[in-house]
Scaffold this active site. Structure first.
Site, short mmCIF file in Angstrom:
data_model
loop_
_atom_site.label_atom_id
_atom_site.label_comp_id
_atom_site.label_asym_id
_atom_site.label_seq_id
_atom_site.Cartn_x
_atom_site.Cartn_y
_atom_site.Cartn_z
N GLY A 369 13.45 -3.73 0.05
CA GLY A 369 13.16 -4.75 1.04
C GLY A 369 11.80 -4.55 1.65
O GLY A 369 11.14 -3.52 1.44
N PRO A 370 11.34 -5.51 2.43
CA PRO A 370 10.01 -5.40 3.06
C PRO A 370 9.98 -4.29 4.09
O PRO A 370 11.02 -3.80 4.54
CB PRO A 370 9.82 -6.78 3.71
CG PRO A 370 11.20 -7.33 3.86
CD PRO A 370 12.01 -6.78 2.75
N GLY A 372 9.86 -2.25 7.56
CA GLY A 372 10.32 -2.48 8.91
C GLY A 372 11.71 -3.06 9.05
O GLY A 372 12.12 -3.41 10.15
N VAL A 373 12.49 -3.16 7.93
CA VAL A 373 13.84 -3.73 8.04
C VAL A 373 14.90 -2.64 8.22
O VAL A 373 16.09 -2.93 8.30
CB VAL A 373 14.18 -4.59 6.81
CG1 VAL A 373 13.27 -5.79 6.72
CG2 VAL A 373 14.11 -3.77 5.52
N GLY A 374 14.48 -1.36 8.25
CA GLY A 374 15.42 -0.30 8.59
C GLY A 374 15.99 0.44 7.41
O GLY A 374 17.10 0.97 7.49
N LYS A 375 15.24 0.55 6.31
CA LYS A 375 15.77 1.23 5.12
C LYS A 375 15.93 2.73 5.37
O LYS A 375 16.97 3.31 5.06
CB LYS A 375 14.83 1.00 3.93
CG LYS A 375 14.66 -0.46 3.53
CD LYS A 375 13.82 -0.61 2.29
CE LYS A 375 12.38 -0.18 2.48
NZ LYS A 375 11.67 -1.00 3.46
N THR A 376 14.88 3.36 5.92
CA THR A 376 14.95 4.82 6.15
C THR A 376 15.96 5.16 7.24
O THR A 376 16.77 6.08 7.10
CB THR A 376 13.56 5.34 6.54
OG1 THR A 376 12.62 4.99 5.51
CG2 THR A 376 13.58 6.84 6.71
N SER A 692 6.20 -19.50 -9.24
CA SER A 692 7.07 -20.25 -8.33
C SER A 692 6.34 -21.37 -7.58
O SER A 692 6.97 -22.16 -6.90
CB SER A 692 7.73 -19.31 -7.32
OG SER A 692 6.76 -18.66 -6.54
N LYS A 735 12.12 -16.37 1.12
CA LYS A 735 11.44 -17.67 1.22
C LYS A 735 12.11 -18.58 2.24
O LYS A 735 11.44 -19.30 2.99
CB LYS A 735 11.41 -18.33 -0.15
CG LYS A 735 10.51 -17.60 -1.16
CD LYS A 735 10.59 -18.24 -2.54
CE LYS A 735 9.69 -17.50 -3.52
NZ LYS A 735 9.78 -18.05 -4.90
#
Length: 790
Positions: A369-370, A372-376, A692, A735
């Protein structure tokens, strides 16, 4: 000014009169002699003030040695700390090397004796009397000075003293100065040097200097003879053998000979207490037998000892007990992270399987994911929920295979790889192991780290993982590996195949508001020593902040802006303004300045030829405007905006479709030979590529040729074919969120992307109208206004 400088240069310090009262500069660890000159480093505040005051006066100070060599330089000296005899010094030059200290060039003029102290603050000042240095000319004095110069020449040749020192001693006409120069090179103690300084009679001074100098010369001669004897009588191996025999004899006399045996016995005891695998036990026993025969002073002893320590420190059988309360796990996950239902469901499912079957292999999850979405932070939350240890390895920029598998023990400074090092740090064999930024691994002549990870991340192989340093199989099957990445394209196919991909889309505005209100504000208040009584940020202020000050998929910049508000409030409180601050949408600009982002659609001058596309980037979805202009020409097509090859091909395919279906689109076939078309995608400094945007390019071209305006409230995405089919594309979730951020509520998608829309959260889908297109005709019917514009 120049005349004044020339006058200062002609001053001879030896001829200057000595004032009755002088400032006293204490010297730590050495004695200053008359006739000498070298730089002093001044660090204490009082001493620096003394130098400043002396420079403004006559530059004359008194240099007196401190009785205690180990006394702190920061503590100001008092009357009883100093010797009574010192030297008058003249300051030639001051250099401020750093803020902490001065470097002062001082030369010794004459000897003085302190009569009484007249000032203690901010530095010592004392009334002084000059101690005469009377030079007598007779044969005995000449003989003594000749002997000193001869012996000093010998000392220079026998030691590392610079040859220039001998020339300096020979050139000095003042016998006192010559004697003091020699004394300063004999490495005497401070009290011995001070004793030399306090001698008033020249003959006595020369006698004592000659005696100390002869001692030093004799010591240097003996040392040289011993060195030559050793070189002549034994080669390197004989010398090593001789020294080892001496060392063993000395240890035996001191009762230290059994220490090495004790150390090996302690290691054997640790082996018995540590639960090792059979293979590890055999390797350690073999290494201990070898260690027992190696001399402790040998470099091999340290290598072998470190290897044994690494094996014994690894958690071969030590595991942490999982918490398998599914309801509590769900509560913990919901408390730590808002949203992310798909990932939470996957974690709870894993715990449920573990509850039913204990020996299940750990999953290999990959959060994509991009930023800052909380992966770590999600990995940390999983470890806390499961009651496991958490270790994180940052793989960004790693290019050496040895970082994963370790170095062979044959290399100097060899170490295990990061996997084994992290397991030792965790202390258990079943931690949650986060492989951060796995998409940013590199490869060069040192190997390919991603290939080394193939074994680590394969549940069927990692039970027998072998590190090059340990060279023993270690079971990684109980470890729960989690990888994070921003994009999948840079992850090699075989490595990607071993992981279960879990995609994290960007947060919606509603989710960002909830995260800020429930987590970020409280976190930043604590970080800035504030409380809810000091600062209150309303929900509308957060919404305005999200819409007008941040544009991101995650919440990292949102947290930074909240931190900026907290800093502003903390600054006011630090100035004594203790009233509570309430931040609203109306006064947000006072803390963050003018609005940074506006609605992109509203900012455009709308008309034929302008279409709104949707694009995917590694940091989330983006709005993409495509502009087309028509002019007289000969059928040329110009493409600008730093487009990639695939995007250029989409534009060419779009024009080909329009020309081949001109009659269906009510376009005159002869028109194309008389016009030129220019397709431009703004923000030309940013590279753009991908198929796209094909649908948006067709709409833009048809719009400018027919004069029909594209609806500004519609965005579109999809790949096109020459036959007019609309093919599916990726990144639908990102998107859709980009369209929401731009206040667009109607989206045209390929019909085969309908399944991707169903995975988007229901509260996001409710506010959007989706149009699914089979062909380009479906797109044009929805996107174009029916009436042409002049």
């Amino acid at each position: 000014m120049e005349q004044q400088q020339q006058k200062e240069k002609r001053i001879d310090p030896q001829t200057l009169p000595i004032p009755d009262v002088l400032p006293i500069l204490p010297l730590h660890g050495f004695v200053f002699f008359p006739g000498m000159g070298f730089p002093l480093q001044i660090a204490s505040v009082s001493s620096k003030q003394l130098i400043d005051d002396a420079l403004l006066a006559d530059r004359i100070i008194a240099l007196v040695a401190h009785r205690d060599e180990n006394a702190s330089k920061d503590r100001p000296a008092v009357e009883g700390d100093l010797y009574k005899i010192g030297v008058v010094g003249y300051i030639h030059k001051l250099t401020k090397v750093e803020e902490e200290y001065y470097q002062v060039l001082v030369s010794g003029i004459r000897k003085i004796q302190i009569a009484e102290f007249v000032q203690t603050e901010p530095y010592l000042r004392a009334r002084v009397e000059e101690v005469p240095m009377e030079i007598m000319e007779d044969q005995k004095i000449d003989a003594l000075i000749l002997n000193i110069r001869t012996q000093f020449n010998k000392l220079v040749k026998l030691t590392q003293l610079p040859p220039e020192m001998a020339a300096t001693i020979n050139s000095l006409s003042n016998h006192f100065h010559a004697a003091y120069m020699v004394v300063s090179q004999l490495n005497l103690k401070v009290d011995e040097e001070q004793e030399m300084l306090e001698i008033r009679d020249l003959e006595t001074l020369l006698h004592k200097t000659a005696r100390e100098l002869n001692k030093r010369v004799e010591t240097a001669q003996i040392s040289q003879k011993l060195q030559e004897s050793f070189k002549k009588d034994m080669d390197e191996k004989q010398r090593e053998f001789f020294l080892r025999q001496q060392l063993n004899a000395i240890r035996k006399e001191l009762g230290e000979g059994e220490d090495d045996k004790v150390e090996v016995n302690e290691l054997r005891k640790r082996v018995e207490e540590t639960g090792l695998s059979p293979e590890a036990r055999r390797a350690v026993d073999k290494e201990l037998t070898r260690l027992d025969r190696i001399p402790p002073s040998s470099p091999e002893y340290t290598v072998s000892r470190n290897y044994i320590d690494w094996i014994l420190d690894l958690p071969w059988t030590l595991s942490s007990k999982d918490t398998l309360d599914l309801d509590k796990a769900q509560e913990d996950l919901d408390r730590d992270h808002y949203g992310l239902k798909k990932i939470k469901k996957r974690i709870v499912e894993f715990l449920a399987v573990r509850k039913l079957k204990d020996d299940v292999h750990g999953p290999i999850l990959c959060f994509v994911g991009p930023p800052g979405v909380g992966k770590t932070s999600l990995g940390q939350s999983i470890a806390r929920t499961m009651n496991r240890k958490f270790v994180r390895v940052a793989l960004g920029g790693v290019r050496d295979e040895a970082e994963i598998r370790g170095h062979r023990r044959t290399y100097i400074g060899a170490l295990p790889g990061r996997v084994i090092q992290s397991l030792k740090k965790a202390g258990t064999n079943n931690p949650v192991f986060l492989l951060d930024e796995i998409d940013k691994l590199g490869s060069d002549f040192r190997g390919d780290p991603s290939s080394a990870l193939l074994e680590v991340l394969d549940p069927e192989q990692n039970a027998t993982f072998t590190d090059h340093y340990i060279d023993i199989e270690f079971d990684l099957s109980r470890v729960m590996f989690i990888a994070t990445a921003n994009v999948l394209d840079t992850i090699p196919g075989p490595l990607r195949d071993r992981m279960e991909i879990v995609e994290l889309s960007g947060y919606t505005e509603h989710e960002k508001v909830a995260i800020a209100m429930n987590h970020l504000i409280a976190k930043q208040l604590e970080a800035h020593a504030l409380s809810s009584d000091d600062l209150e940020i309303g929900e509308e202020a957060i919404r305005h902040l999200i819409r007008s000050y941040t544009r991101e998929a995650g919440v990292r910049n949102l947290e930074r802006e909240i931190a900026a508000i907290c800093r502003g409030v903390a600054s006011k409180i630090a100035r004594g303004r203790n009233e509570k601050v309430v931040v609203t949408a109306d006064n947000l600009y006072e803390f963050l300045g003018p609005v940074r982002f506006f609605s992109e659609v509203k900012a455009r001058t709308w008309g034929p030829g302008l279409a709104t596309g949707l694009a995917w980037t590694p940091v989330g979805g983006e709005i993409l405007f495509i502009e087309t202009s028509m002019m007289k020409g000969k059928g040329g097509l110009t493409l600008t905006g730093k487009l990639g090859d695939v995007m250029k091909e989409s534009a060419t395919a779009a024009l080909t479709y329009i020309r081949s279906h001109a009659s269906d689109l009510n376009i005159d076939d002869n028109l194309f030979g008389n016009i030129d078309l220019h397709v431009h995608v703004p923000e030309g400094a940013i590279p753009k590529d991908g198929p796209s945007a094909g649908v948006a390019m067709v709409c833009s071209l048809v719009s400018v040729i027919t004069g029909k305006t594209i609806r500004p409230d519609v965005a579109m995405t999809g790949e096109i074919t020459l036959r007019g089919d609309v093919l599916p594309v990726g990144g639908i979730g990102e998107k859709v969120l980009a369209a929401l951020r731009a206040d667009i509520r109607e989206i045209i998608l390929p019909v085969l992307n309908e399944k991707d829309v169903l995975e988007i959260q229901e509260d996001v889908r409710q506010g959007i109208i989706f149009h699914y297109a089979h062909t380009i005709s479906d797109v044009l019917r929805t996107a174009l206004e029916q009436k042409a514009t002049e």
